[in-house]
Write a protein that holds these residues in place. Structure first.
Motif, PDB file in Angstrom:
ATOM      1  N   PRO A 104      33.818  42.528  43.841  1.00 38.34           N
ATOM      2  CA  PRO A 104      34.134  43.937  44.134  1.00 38.34           C
ATOM      3  C   PRO A 104      35.531  44.098  44.710  1.00 38.34           C
ATOM      4  O   PRO A 104      35.984  43.292  45.527  1.00 38.34           O
ATOM      5  CB  PRO A 104      33.055  44.332  45.145  1.00 38.34           C
ATOM      6  CG  PRO A 104      32.618  43.045  45.775  1.00 38.34           C
ATOM      7  CD  PRO A 104      32.748  41.994  44.717  1.00 38.34           C
ATOM      8  N   ILE A 105      36.232  45.122  44.271  1.00 36.46           N
ATOM      9  CA  ILE A 105      37.538  45.458  44.836  1.00 36.46           C
ATOM     10  C   ILE A 105      37.523  46.877  45.392  1.00 36.46           C
ATOM     11  O   ILE A 105      38.555  47.547  45.469  1.00 36.46           O
ATOM     12  CB  ILE A 105      38.659  45.292  43.789  1.00 36.46           C
ATOM     13  CG1 ILE A 105      38.357  46.096  42.525  1.00 36.46           C
ATOM     14  CG2 ILE A 105      38.882  43.836  43.443  1.00 36.46           C
ATOM     15  CD1 ILE A 105      39.495  46.091  41.524  1.00 36.46           C
ATOM     16  N   GLY A 133      42.113  46.278  36.192  1.00 39.79           N
ATOM     17  CA  GLY A 133      41.003  45.808  37.018  1.00 39.79           C
ATOM     18  C   GLY A 133      40.984  44.308  37.151  1.00 39.79           C
ATOM     19  O   GLY A 133      40.718  43.760  38.236  1.00 39.79           O
ATOM     20  N   ILE A 134      41.266  43.584  36.063  1.00 34.46           N
ATOM     21  CA  ILE A 134      41.274  42.117  36.115  1.00 34.46           C
ATOM     22  C   ILE A 134      42.376  41.620  37.033  1.00 34.46           C
ATOM     23  O   ILE A 134      42.145  40.762  37.895  1.00 34.46           O
ATOM     24  CB  ILE A 134      41.436  41.541  34.692  1.00 34.46           C
ATOM     25  CG1 ILE A 134      40.186  41.814  33.864  1.00 34.46           C
ATOM     26  CG2 ILE A 134      41.718  40.036  34.749  1.00 34.46           C
ATOM     27  CD1 ILE A 134      40.323  41.453  32.401  1.00 34.46           C
ATOM     28  N   GLY A 173      37.773  49.546  41.792  1.00 34.02           N
ATOM     29  CA  GLY A 173      37.055  48.910  40.696  1.00 34.02           C
ATOM     30  C   GLY A 173      36.135  49.864  39.963  1.00 34.02           C
ATOM     31  O   GLY A 173      36.076  49.870  38.725  1.00 34.02           O
ATOM     32  N   TRP A 174      35.427  50.694  40.705  1.00 35.12           N
ATOM     33  CA  TRP A 174      34.499  51.632  40.071  1.00 35.12           C
ATOM     34  C   TRP A 174      35.245  52.768  39.383  1.00 35.12           C
ATOM     35  O   TRP A 174      34.805  53.268  38.339  1.00 35.12           O
ATOM     36  CB  TRP A 174      33.517  52.169  41.107  1.00 35.12           C
ATOM     37  CG  TRP A 174      32.622  51.091  41.639  1.00 35.12           C
ATOM     38  CD1 TRP A 174      32.704  50.484  42.855  1.00 35.12           C
ATOM     39  CD2 TRP A 174      31.520  50.488  40.954  1.00 35.12           C
ATOM     40  NE1 TRP A 174      31.727  49.529  42.988  1.00 35.12           N
ATOM     41  CE2 TRP A 174      30.981  49.504  41.830  1.00 35.12           C
ATOM     42  CE3 TRP A 174      30.952  50.657  39.704  1.00 35.12           C
ATOM     43  CZ2 TRP A 174      29.891  48.722  41.485  1.00 35.12           C
ATOM     44  CZ3 TRP A 174      29.866  49.870  39.344  1.00 35.12           C
ATOM     45  CH2 TRP A 174      29.344  48.923  40.233  1.00 35.12           C
ATOM     46  N   VAL A 175      36.390  53.184  39.943  1.00 36.34           N
ATOM     47  CA  VAL A 175      37.203  54.211  39.281  1.00 36.34           C
ATOM     48  C   VAL A 175      37.710  53.694  37.941  1.00 36.34           C
ATOM     49  O   VAL A 175      37.649  54.392  36.916  1.00 36.34           O
ATOM     50  CB  VAL A 175      38.374  54.640  40.182  1.00 36.34           C
ATOM     51  CG1 VAL A 175      39.362  55.525  39.412  1.00 36.34           C
ATOM     52  CG2 VAL A 175      37.864  55.372  41.408  1.00 36.34           C
ATOM     53  N   LEU A 176      38.208  52.446  37.928  1.00 32.50           N
ATOM     54  CA  LEU A 176      38.684  51.858  36.677  1.00 32.50           C
ATOM     55  C   LEU A 176      37.543  51.700  35.679  1.00 32.50           C
ATOM     56  O   LEU A 176      37.742  51.868  34.464  1.00 32.50           O
ATOM     57  CB  LEU A 176      39.344  50.504  36.950  1.00 32.50           C
ATOM     58  CG  LEU A 176      40.669  50.560  37.723  1.00 32.50           C
ATOM     59  CD1 LEU A 176      41.108  49.159  38.118  1.00 32.50           C
ATOM     60  CD2 LEU A 176      41.750  51.242  36.879  1.00 32.50           C
ATOM     61  N   LEU A 177      36.356  51.368  36.158  1.00 28.33           N
ATOM     62  CA  LEU A 177      35.195  51.264  35.269  1.00 28.33           C
ATOM     63  C   LEU A 177      34.918  52.603  34.590  1.00 28.33           C
ATOM     64  O   LEU A 177      34.699  52.656  33.370  1.00 28.33           O
ATOM     65  CB  LEU A 177      33.982  50.796  36.060  1.00 28.33           C
ATOM     66  CG  LEU A 177      32.668  50.572  35.297  1.00 28.33           C
ATOM     67  CD1 LEU A 177      31.814  49.522  36.008  1.00 28.33           C
ATOM     68  CD2 LEU A 177      31.834  51.851  35.162  1.00 28.33           C
ATOM     69  N   VAL A 178      34.914  53.674  35.368  1.00 25.84           N
ATOM     70  CA  VAL A 178      34.639  54.999  34.804  1.00 25.84           C
ATOM     71  C   VAL A 178      35.712  55.384  33.797  1.00 25.84           C
ATOM     72  O   VAL A 178      35.417  55.907  32.707  1.00 25.84           O
ATOM     73  CB  VAL A 178      34.541  56.041  35.934  1.00 25.84           C
ATOM     74  CG1 VAL A 178      34.455  57.446  35.353  1.00 25.84           C
ATOM     75  CG2 VAL A 178      33.327  55.757  36.810  1.00 25.84           C
ATOM     76  N   ALA A 222      29.118  44.072  35.846  1.00 29.55           N
ATOM     77  CA  ALA A 222      28.994  42.716  36.398  1.00 29.55           C
ATOM     78  C   ALA A 222      30.250  42.333  37.165  1.00 29.55           C
ATOM     79  O   ALA A 222      30.167  41.706  38.233  1.00 29.55           O
ATOM     80  CB  ALA A 222      28.719  41.721  35.271  1.00 29.55           C
ATOM     81  N   GLN A 223      31.417  42.707  36.649  1.00 27.74           N
ATOM     82  CA  GLN A 223      32.668  42.401  37.337  1.00 27.74           C
ATOM     83  C   GLN A 223      32.704  43.026  38.726  1.00 27.74           C
ATOM     84  O   GLN A 223      33.079  42.376  39.709  1.00 27.74           O
ATOM     85  CB  GLN A 223      33.855  42.898  36.516  1.00 27.74           C
ATOM     86  CG  GLN A 223      35.198  42.789  37.238  1.00 27.74           C
ATOM     87  CD  GLN A 223      36.336  43.398  36.436  1.00 27.74           C
ATOM     88  OE1 GLN A 223      36.253  43.499  35.217  1.00 27.74           O
ATOM     89  NE2 GLN A 223      37.393  43.796  37.114  1.00 27.74           N
ATOM     90  N   ASN A 224      32.299  44.284  38.823  1.00 34.09           N
ATOM     91  CA  ASN A 224      32.346  44.964  40.122  1.00 34.09           C
ATOM     92  C   ASN A 224      31.300  44.444  41.090  1.00 34.09           C
ATOM     93  O   ASN A 224      31.477  44.550  42.307  1.00 34.09           O
ATOM     94  CB  ASN A 224      32.170  46.474  39.911  1.00 34.09           C
ATOM     95  CG  ASN A 224      33.461  47.156  39.509  1.00 34.09           C
ATOM     96  OD1 ASN A 224      34.280  47.507  40.350  1.00 34.09           O
ATOM     97  ND2 ASN A 224      33.663  47.322  38.217  1.00 34.09           N
TER      98      ASN A 224
END
Length: 361
Positions: free
Chosen positions: A237-238, A282-283, A242-247, A231-233
């Protein structure tokens, strides 16, 4: 997102101090995060007084030192970005008051639980520690989720150099579905983080219960964390970061759950530590350079890291002080955790001494 001005000495210092404040928050979330989790578990994993004392003693030497990271982060924000500090503390004084209440409740509980020999008083203080340790991450989780979305801020009509949240005080507006999700996710993450620390620091029956709880709490943290990060991404979106940090965060949670089930307590705890770090990065990445604010009705924020910062001279002096004192603090922290590194069990807890009878008059 606001345009970043050309680089220069002042801009470099502003970036540096934003990163340092983020590092202070990461230190707070990692260190205080596990002792929030441990404190929330005192009434549930401790079945008698000795077991509860084992749980309390795992964080007893460090919990108040961990809180210093929060005080330092607040002080650094005040000194480096006074307009940011003033806007947050004036507009969010109700949720910050709740944080203060939670910190007071848990502090009183830790300091006074051993002052009275009766079991009912100690049980009451254990519940106070658990409740206070639940309130603080819940409020902070809700707050960080709203920083991701952006808090609406406007220029003060009385002074163009002051900024106010709209409306102010800003309280009930914090509890959107994403805000509540952020609060619950941080509580679940800290419970998982704390139970792994408890498994790392204990032996015997408390260790077994902590491992069993972590196996269940980990699944909840993985589920809520996945929903929150996706939801954050999508909401803010950054880019690829953002997706790298999510993984990476998801891998940390999965790794912690996996190694906990195989008795690798140290690797499991390091994995949740890495997860907290990736989530915090990420935040704070979403908060640059607007500092977690947006303009009213979605307009560009009137406040950012450049116009909210202190003067260049102030930032230079702060940087010199940080270069001197930060290594000392880090060395002392590492020394404290090294000294208290051994596991505890009920066999390490002495019996209570009988109460001294009152002298006859």
């Amino acid at each position: 997102m606001l345009e970043v001005p050309p680089t220069g000495a002042a801009f470099g210092l502003q970036v540096l101090w934003f990163i340092l404040i983020a590092v202070l928050w990461i230190g707070y979330l990692v260190l205080e995060g596990f002792d929030y989790g441990v404190a929330m578990l005192i009434p549930f994993l401790g079945r008698n007084e000795k077991e509860r004392r084992v749980i309390v003693n795992t964080i007893g030497p460090v919990w108040d030192g961990n809180e210093v990271w929060l005080l330092t982060a607040g002080g650094a924000t005040f000194a480096a970005f006074p307009a940011w500090y003033a806007t947050l503390f004036s507009g969010l004084y109700l949720p910050l008051f709740l944080v203060l209440v939670g910190l007071i409740i848990r502090g009183v509980a830790f300091e006074y639980r051993a002052k009275h020999p009766e079991a009912k008083w100690r049980n009451a203080f254990d519940w106070m520690a658990a409740i206070g340790s639940f309130i603080v991450p819940l409020v902070f989780g809700v707050g960080f989720a709203n920083f991701i979305l952006g808090l609406p801020v406007a220029t003060d009509t009385a002074s163009p150099n002051l900024f106010v949240l709209t409306p102010s005080p800003y309280f009930w507006q914090l509890f959107s579905w994403f805000g509540l999700l952020g609060g619950l996710t941080l509580v679940a993450l800290f419970l998982f983080h704390g139970s792994l620390f408890l498994a790392l620091k204990t032996k015997g029956v408390v260790h077994e219960r902590a491992q069993a709880f972590a196996s269940r709490a980990g699944l909840v943290a993985i589920g809520l964390g996945a929903i929150f990060l996706v939801a954050q991404n999508l909401l803010h979106p950054i880019g690829v970061l953002g997706w790298v940090l999510l993984v990476l965060a998801a891998a940390g949670l999965a790794s912690a759950w996996w190694f906990n089930g195989r008795g690798r307590d140290g690797i499991a705890f390091v994995s949740t530590t890495a997860t907290v770090l990736f989530v915090a990065v990420g935040i704070f990445a979403t908060m640059w350079p607007g500092l977690g604010f947006i303009g009213v009705d979605g307009a560009a924020s009137p406040i950012n890291a450049m116009n909210a910062s202190s003067s260049q001279l102030t930032l230079v002096l702060m940087t010199v002080a940080a270069c001197v004192f930060v290594p000392i603090v880090l060395a002392y922290t590492a020394w404290a955790y090294t000294v208290f590194r051994r596991r505890l069990g009920v066999e390490n807890i002495p019996d209570d001494e009988p109460a001294t009878p009152a002298l006859a008059g």
